[in-house]
Design a protein around this motif. Structure first.
Motif, short mmCIF file in Angstrom:
data_model
loop_
_atom_site.label_atom_id
_atom_site.label_comp_id
_atom_site.label_asym_id
_atom_site.label_seq_id
_atom_site.Cartn_x
_atom_site.Cartn_y
_atom_site.Cartn_z
N PHE A 72 -48.38 40.28 9.29
CA PHE A 72 -49.59 40.80 9.91
C PHE A 72 -50.76 40.60 8.97
CE2 PHE A 72 -45.92 43.08 11.44
CZ PHE A 72 -46.11 43.14 12.80
N ASP A 73 -51.95 40.41 9.52
CA ASP A 73 -53.14 40.29 8.67
C ASP A 73 -53.55 41.68 8.18
OD1 ASP A 73 -54.73 41.56 10.63
OD2 ASP A 73 -55.68 39.70 11.27
N PRO A 74 -54.54 41.77 7.30
CA PRO A 74 -54.93 43.07 6.75
C PRO A 74 -55.39 44.09 7.80
CG PRO A 74 -55.78 41.34 5.35
CD PRO A 74 -55.23 40.66 6.58
N GLU A 75 -55.82 43.61 8.97
CA GLU A 75 -56.24 44.51 10.04
C GLU A 75 -55.08 44.90 10.96
OE1 GLU A 75 -58.22 41.64 9.35
OE2 GLU A 75 -59.29 43.00 8.02
N GLY A 76 -53.88 44.38 10.67
CA GLY A 76 -52.70 44.73 11.47
C GLY A 76 -52.40 43.80 12.62
N ARG A 77 -53.14 42.69 12.72
CA ARG A 77 -52.88 41.74 13.80
C ARG A 77 -51.68 40.86 13.46
NH1 ARG A 77 -58.80 41.61 13.68
NH2 ARG A 77 -58.54 40.11 12.01
N PHE A 78 -50.80 40.68 14.44
CA PHE A 78 -49.62 39.85 14.26
C PHE A 78 -50.01 38.41 13.98
CE2 PHE A 78 -46.50 36.93 16.09
CZ PHE A 78 -45.37 37.31 15.39
N LEU A 79 -49.38 37.79 12.96
CA LEU A 79 -49.64 36.39 12.63
C LEU A 79 -48.46 35.48 12.95
CD1 LEU A 79 -51.38 36.84 9.15
CD2 LEU A 79 -52.46 36.37 11.36
N ARG A 80 -47.27 35.87 12.50
CA ARG A 80 -46.09 35.02 12.71
C ARG A 80 -44.83 35.81 12.40
NH1 ARG A 80 -48.93 33.66 8.47
NH2 ARG A 80 -48.05 33.71 6.38
N LYS A 81 -43.71 35.21 12.75
CA LYS A 81 -42.41 35.80 12.45
C LYS A 81 -41.41 34.69 12.23
CE LYS A 81 -41.03 36.05 17.26
NZ LYS A 81 -40.64 36.86 18.38
N TRP A 82 -40.36 35.02 11.51
CA TRP A 82 -39.22 34.12 11.41
C TRP A 82 -37.97 34.94 11.15
CZ3 TRP A 82 -42.75 34.24 7.32
CH2 TRP A 82 -42.26 34.57 6.07
N GLY A 83 -36.84 34.33 11.48
CA GLY A 83 -35.56 35.01 11.32
C GLY A 83 -34.45 34.16 11.85
N ASN A 84 -33.46 34.80 12.45
CA ASN A 84 -32.27 34.06 12.87
C ASN A 84 -32.56 32.99 13.90
OD1 ASN A 84 -30.50 35.13 11.11
ND2 ASN A 84 -29.71 36.67 12.51
N GLU A 85 -33.51 33.23 14.79
CA GLU A 85 -33.82 32.20 15.77
C GLU A 85 -34.37 30.96 15.07
OE1 GLU A 85 -37.30 34.78 15.21
OE2 GLU A 85 -35.34 35.31 15.96
N GLY A 86 -33.64 29.88 15.20
CA GLY A 86 -34.08 28.62 14.60
C GLY A 86 -33.67 28.41 13.16
N LEU A 87 -33.04 29.39 12.54
CA LEU A 87 -32.64 29.24 11.14
C LEU A 87 -31.14 29.10 10.97
CD1 LEU A 87 -34.96 31.75 9.24
CD2 LEU A 87 -35.09 29.27 9.27
N GLY A 88 -30.42 28.92 12.07
CA GLY A 88 -28.99 28.74 11.95
C GLY A 88 -28.28 29.99 11.44
N ASP A 89 -28.71 31.16 11.91
CA ASP A 89 -28.09 32.43 11.54
C ASP A 89 -28.12 32.66 10.04
OD1 ASP A 89 -27.01 34.84 12.36
OD2 ASP A 89 -24.97 34.16 11.97
N VAL A 90 -29.27 32.47 9.42
CA VAL A 90 -29.43 32.67 7.98
C VAL A 90 -29.11 34.11 7.60
CG1 VAL A 90 -31.13 32.77 6.12
CG2 VAL A 90 -31.06 30.81 7.62
N PHE A 91 -29.66 35.08 8.31
CA PHE A 91 -29.49 36.47 7.94
C PHE A 91 -28.27 37.06 8.62
CE2 PHE A 91 -34.33 36.24 7.88
CZ PHE A 91 -34.38 36.08 6.51
N SER A 92 -27.49 37.80 7.85
CA SER A 92 -26.30 38.43 8.39
C SER A 92 -26.63 39.71 9.15
CB SER A 92 -25.32 38.75 7.27
OG SER A 92 -25.86 39.74 6.44
N GLY A 93 -27.76 40.31 8.87
CA GLY A 93 -28.16 41.45 9.64
C GLY A 93 -28.47 42.71 8.86
N ARG A 94 -28.55 42.65 7.55
CA ARG A 94 -28.92 43.86 6.81
C ARG A 94 -30.03 43.54 5.82
NH1 ARG A 94 -24.88 48.56 5.23
NH2 ARG A 94 -26.35 50.04 6.05
N LEU A 95 -31.15 43.11 6.35
CA LEU A 95 -32.31 42.86 5.52
C LEU A 95 -32.82 44.19 5.03
CD1 LEU A 95 -34.15 40.30 7.79
CD2 LEU A 95 -32.40 39.89 6.07
N CYS A 96 -32.99 44.31 3.71
CA CYS A 96 -33.31 45.63 3.18
C CYS A 96 -34.54 45.65 2.28
CB CYS A 96 -32.11 46.18 2.42
SG CYS A 96 -31.60 45.18 1.02
N ALA A 97 -35.01 44.51 1.83
CA ALA A 97 -36.16 44.52 0.92
C ALA A 97 -36.87 43.17 0.98
CB ALA A 97 -35.70 44.81 -0.51
#
Length: 131
Positions: A21-46
């Motif tokens: 998000f930008d400094p005003e809280g507007r959404f900019l982008r996202k990334w994660g399991n979609e398109g990354l070949g299941d990179v994250f197992s599911g316990r992102l913590c930090a």
């Protein structure tokens, strides 16, 4: 975590992704399991961002640290479960200092591991337990 532009990087635990998000809280982008070949197992913590905009994400289920460029392109990962150098046990927290050193609080091993700029290639530079 904040980058040098003031953009806010957020771990979206439930959806296994990073949102920005930008400094005003507007959404900019996202990334994660979609398109990354299941990179994250599911316990992102930090999450932490270095001075060059690289994003470090800790996954406490896989016991790994993932590194992405500012746009979410996967760069590297390191770590596994255990008690040795570069291994983690349990929940972890992560921070990056002004020199680019990566600090990982390795809770159940009762230590802080410090990785130098070579961390992207998975090499540990030093370990400190006295912090």
């Amino acid at each position: 975590a904040l980058d040098v532009e003031g953009d806010v990087y957020v771990v979206d635990y439930q959806n296994r992704r990073i949102q920005v998000f930008d400094p005003e809280g507007r959404f900019l982008r996202k990334w994660g399991n979609e398109g990354l070949g299941d990179v994250f197992s599911g316990r992102l913590c930090a999450i932490a961002v270095d001075g060059e905009g690289n994003v470090y994400v800790a996954d406490s289920l896989d016991r790994r640290i993932y590194v992405f460029d500012p746009e979410g392109q996967f760069l590297a990962k390191w770590g596994s479960e255990g008690v040795g150098d570069g291994q983690f046990k349990g929940e972890v927290e992560i921070a990056v200092d002004g020199e680019g050193d990566v600090y990982v609080v390795d809770t159940n091993n009762h230590r802080i591991q410090v990785f130098g700029r070579v961390a992207v290639s998975g090499m540990i530079e030093r370990q400190r337990t006295d912090l």
